[in-house]
Motif scaffolding. Structure first.
Motif, short mmCIF file in Angstrom:
data_model
loop_
_atom_site.label_atom_id
_atom_site.label_comp_id
_atom_site.label_asym_id
_atom_site.label_seq_id
_atom_site.Cartn_x
_atom_site.Cartn_y
_atom_site.Cartn_z
N GLN A 224 0.87 -1.19 0.05
CA GLN A 224 -0.03 0.04 0.02
C GLN A 224 0.82 1.17 -0.01
O GLN A 224 0.58 2.13 -0.68
N ASP A 225 1.91 1.25 0.69
CA ASP A 225 2.84 2.48 0.72
C ASP A 225 3.44 2.60 -0.53
O ASP A 225 3.62 3.95 -0.95
N ASN A 226 3.93 1.66 -1.27
CA ASN A 226 4.60 1.79 -2.62
C ASN A 226 3.45 2.20 -3.65
O ASN A 226 3.95 2.86 -4.43
N ILE A 227 2.43 1.81 -3.22
CA ILE A 227 1.15 2.10 -4.52
C ILE A 227 1.03 3.71 -4.43
O ILE A 227 0.98 4.31 -5.36
N ARG A 228 0.97 3.97 -2.99
CA ARG A 228 0.74 5.40 -2.89
C ARG A 228 1.88 6.41 -3.53
O ARG A 228 1.62 7.56 -4.02
N ARG A 229 3.21 5.75 -3.02
CA ARG A 229 4.12 6.55 -3.74
C ARG A 229 4.05 6.80 -5.29
O ARG A 229 4.41 7.59 -5.82
N ILE A 256 -6.02 -5.67 1.46
CA ILE A 256 -6.59 -5.07 -0.03
C ILE A 256 -7.91 -4.35 0.11
O ILE A 256 -7.89 -3.24 -0.59
N VAL A 257 -8.71 -4.62 0.99
CA VAL A 257 -10.11 -3.70 1.26
C VAL A 257 -9.55 -2.24 1.53
O VAL A 257 -10.10 -1.47 0.93
N GLY A 258 -8.49 -2.11 2.37
CA GLY A 258 -7.99 -0.60 2.83
C GLY A 258 -7.51 0.04 1.49
O GLY A 258 -7.75 1.29 1.15
N MET A 259 -6.82 -0.60 0.62
CA MET A 259 -6.40 -0.40 -0.70
C MET A 259 -7.18 0.30 -1.43
O MET A 259 -7.39 1.43 -2.09
N ILE A 260 -8.62 -0.37 -1.67
CA ILE A 260 -9.59 -0.13 -2.55
C ILE A 260 -10.16 1.08 -1.93
O ILE A 260 -10.68 2.24 -2.64
#
Length: 361
Positions: A224-229, A256-260
């Motif tokens: 999640q951190d890397n996707i945000r970056r 995954i739910v948090g990412m969505i």
């Protein structure tokens, strides 16, 4: 949610367009030109040929998976500008036939990794399997030969003509760090996203599969951190992700739910599939049913529904059922079953939401 189905092309898939159109709720194909090497500009006549085939079957071709990234771009070599220019020309051509999303990845050398393509499950079906200890002790070239043995169908990401240069590729990646890879994807995005925006095509990067380094190669799309970056490199609605619950779900730390919920407006394309994880780091792909694996498919579909997701989604890898002879992970039966499970969840959440609205009234 707009349901689509991956199709590898006429003569290169055991599943036909006529079969795909009979799966309830499927409106389009997810396609590519698998005979065009990474880095080359896609020929317009081949693009139009797929368009005509899809039109005849009453299916759209708005999602491409993938326009692959040449290794020179990932490595940051001077030759990357030539391949990026070809990529831009391909984007312009795809826009002419109505493409709206391009899925791609930035994984060095290997697009995905498994150690067994037909691991038997308890019910007698088989599925793609990752054995952690084997990866630690296997020669990468041996794995390439195993993936491609006796295959009459293309294996995207494992093309023999590219991987025959495996030794050279590993030499080139010596000393390449994660930060180098971040620099190189930044260069790519700064060049490509303005062109994608001009042609109204959303770029959707796929997470690394599995989401951790392999064979000493760096990987960056893992969390999640890397996707945000990644999304912050170029803050544009045309810079998005293909959120793959199976790839990211191989790591139990990934929410995954948090990412969505966090990235909802940057997910033009979703891969929804389940995996069963083991404590030793192994994992195997299962049916899409929540109870059959370790990934909360029910919670994932609920999160998409709560966010009003109107992007494209497809069932990802399926098991091999009922003696079907097919490309590993891409048969008809289990993916069709997966679609019906996903629709069942979606319809239940839709009915629930409508009931709440009616109660308020």
């Amino acid at each position: 949610m707009k349901m689509v189905f991956r199709w590898f092309g006429e003569g290169n898939d055991t599943v036909s367009l006529d079969q795909i159109r009979q799966i309830p709720g499927v409106e389009g194909i997810v396609w590519s030109l698998h005979d065009v090497p990474a880095g080359e500009e896609w020929p317009m006549d081949k693009i139009i040929q797929v368009k005509e085939q899809a039109d005849k079957a009453g299916l759209h071709l708005k999602v491409v998976e993938s326009v692959n990234i040449h290794e020179d771009i990932k490595l940051g070599l001077p030759s990357r500008d030539l391949y990026i220019d070809n990529y831009k020309k391909t984007i312009a051509k795809l826009a002419q036939v109505g493409v709206k999303v391009i899925c791609y990845n930035f994984m060095p050398v290997f697009d995905w990794l498994r150690t067994d393509l037909h691991k038997e499950l308890e019910d007698g079906s088989t599925a793609l399997f990752y054995e952690s200890s084997r990866i630690e002790n296997i020669d990468p070239l041996e794995l390439v030969n195993k993936i491609n043995e006796n295959s009459s169908l293309t294996m995207p990401g494992w093309e023999p003509e590219r991987l025959q240069h495996l030794t050279k590729l590993f030499e080139q990646y010596k000393g390449v760090t994660e930060e180098n890879l971040w620099d190189n994807v930044t260069y790519f995005l700064n060049e490509i996203i303005p062109v994608a925006a001009e042609h109204d095509i959303k770029m959707a990067i796929h997470p690394d599969d599995p989401p951790w380094p392999i064979f000493g190669l760096p990987r960056i799309m893992t969390s999640q951190d890397n996707i945000r970056r990644f999304l912050n490199i170029v803050d544009s609605p045309y810079n998005g992700i293909t959120l793959c619950s199976g790839s990211l779900g191989a790591n139990p730390a990934n929410d995954i739910v948090g990412m969505i919920h966090e990235f909802a407006d940057k997910i033009p394309f979703a891969h929804i599939r389940n995996v069963r994880r083991y404590e030793n780091g192994d994992f195997i792909e299962t049916s899409h049913r929540t109870q059959d694996g370790s990934v909360d498919i029910t919670g994932i579909v609920q999160a998409y529904h709560e966010e009003g997701f109107d992007g494209f989604a497809r069932p990802d890898h399926g098991r091999h059922l009922w003696g079907e002879q097919c490309r590993p992970g891409y048969g008809l039966y289990d993916r069709a079953l997966g679609i019906m499970y996903l629709w069942g969840l979606w319809d239940a959440f839709q009915r629930q939401a409508e009931g709440k609205e009616a109660a308020k009234a």
